[in-house]
Design a protein around this motif. Structure first.
Motif, PDB file in Angstrom:
ATOM      1  N   LYS A  65      -3.198  10.021   5.433  1.00 46.27           N
ATOM      2  CA  LYS A  65      -2.003   9.450   6.735  1.00 46.27           C
ATOM      3  C   LYS A  65      -0.493  10.042   6.083  1.00 46.27           C
ATOM      4  CE  LYS A  65      -5.055   5.102   4.621  1.00 46.27           C
ATOM      5  NZ  LYS A  65      -5.044   4.654   4.579  1.00 46.27           N
ATOM      6  N   ASP A  66       0.010   9.283   6.704  1.00 48.01           N
ATOM      7  CA  ASP A  66       1.462   9.758   6.423  1.00 48.01           C
ATOM      8  C   ASP A  66       2.203   9.078   5.527  1.00 48.01           C
ATOM      9  OD1 ASP A  66       2.000  10.882   8.957  1.00 48.01           O
ATOM     10  OD2 ASP A  66       2.566   9.205  10.969  1.00 48.01           O
ATOM     11  N   GLU A  92       0.408   3.447   6.725  1.00 50.78           N
ATOM     12  CA  GLU A  92       2.119   5.312   6.313  1.00 50.78           C
ATOM     13  C   GLU A  92       0.899   4.731   4.805  1.00 50.78           C
ATOM     14  OE1 GLU A  92       5.609   4.511   7.380  1.00 50.78           O
ATOM     15  OE2 GLU A  92       5.712   5.399   9.035  1.00 50.78           O
ATOM     16  N   LYS A 146       0.204  14.203   3.130  1.00 53.41           N
ATOM     17  CA  LYS A 146      -0.233  13.942   3.924  1.00 53.41           C
ATOM     18  C   LYS A 146      -1.805  14.580   4.622  1.00 53.41           C
ATOM     19  CE  LYS A 146      -0.641  12.951   9.201  1.00 53.41           C
ATOM     20  NZ  LYS A 146       0.437  13.669  10.463  1.00 53.41           N
ATOM     21  N   THR A 148       5.198   8.004   3.735  1.00 54.68           N
ATOM     22  CA  THR A 148       6.828   7.719   3.208  1.00 54.68           C
ATOM     23  C   THR A 148       7.672   8.151   1.787  1.00 54.68           C
ATOM     24  OG1 THR A 148       6.554   5.968   5.073  1.00 54.68           O
ATOM     25  CG2 THR A 148       8.623   6.456   3.857  1.00 54.68           C
TER      26      THR A 148
END
Length: 186
Positions: A142-143, A113, A137, A145
């Motif tokens: 990528k993820d 992340e 994303k 947060t």
């Protein structure tokens, strides 16, 4: 493992990397991450805890005992309590909030992340957060947060920081640019 990564530097980074390595060995990364998030929340909300953590005149053993009581009440695990005790005894408690942030970064990186710091004039709705995460994303692969904060001075729009990149679509910045160009600055 963690010590190879460039996000760990300085006192906070070294302590966070050591804690991360221990948490990985003991398969307790999520537990420690939760404990550190609880600590950070308590730290942000309590002026007394901030004084305890920052004070150079309180003895390390006293800091360790007081913080242990706080962490017991918060339900922190043994690894986290031992870590904070060591940090207090070594007179490095002042850097604990930075250690917590560095650990969170290491854990997020291990999960693949990235964290985007998002400032907005008003709190984001769940739908806006979801849409922003999806857009980011797609951009980075990528993820993502979100670490959100509210800054009413922005008037409207967002300021998004992702790694070394920053996108400022705030109304405040647009008005400042317009003002500058009307004055003949551009």
């Amino acid at each position: 493992m963690a010590t190879d990564q460039p996000i760990v530097s300085g006192v906070a980074g070294r302590y966070a990397a050591a804690l991360f390595d221990l948490a990985v060995e003991q398969s307790k990364v999520p537990e420690v991450e939760q404990d550190l998030a609880k600590f950070q929340q308590l730290y942000d909300e309590s002026a007394d805890l901030k004084r305890l953590v920052r004070s150079p005149v309180i003895a390390g053993e006293d800091q360790a005992r007081a913080l242990s009581a706080v962490l017991d009440k918060a339900g922190a695990g043994a690894l986290s309590k031992n870590f904070f005790s060591l940090v207090a005894r070594n007179r490095r408690l002042f850097a604990a909030p930075d250690m917590a942030r560095a650990f969170q970064q290491l854990a997020a990186k291990a999960r693949g992340e990235v964290t985007a710091v998002v400032a907005s004039a008003h709190p984001l709705t769940d739908a806006q957060s979801t849409a922003l995460k999806a857009a980011l994303k797609d951009a980075v692969g990528k993820d993502v947060t979100l670490a959100t904060k509210v800054d009413p001075s922005l008037i409207g729009g967002l300021v998004v920081k992702l790694g070394s990149r920053m996108v400022d679509s705030s109304l405040k910045t647009k008005l400042a640019s317009l003002s500058l160009s009307l004055k003949g600055g551009h």
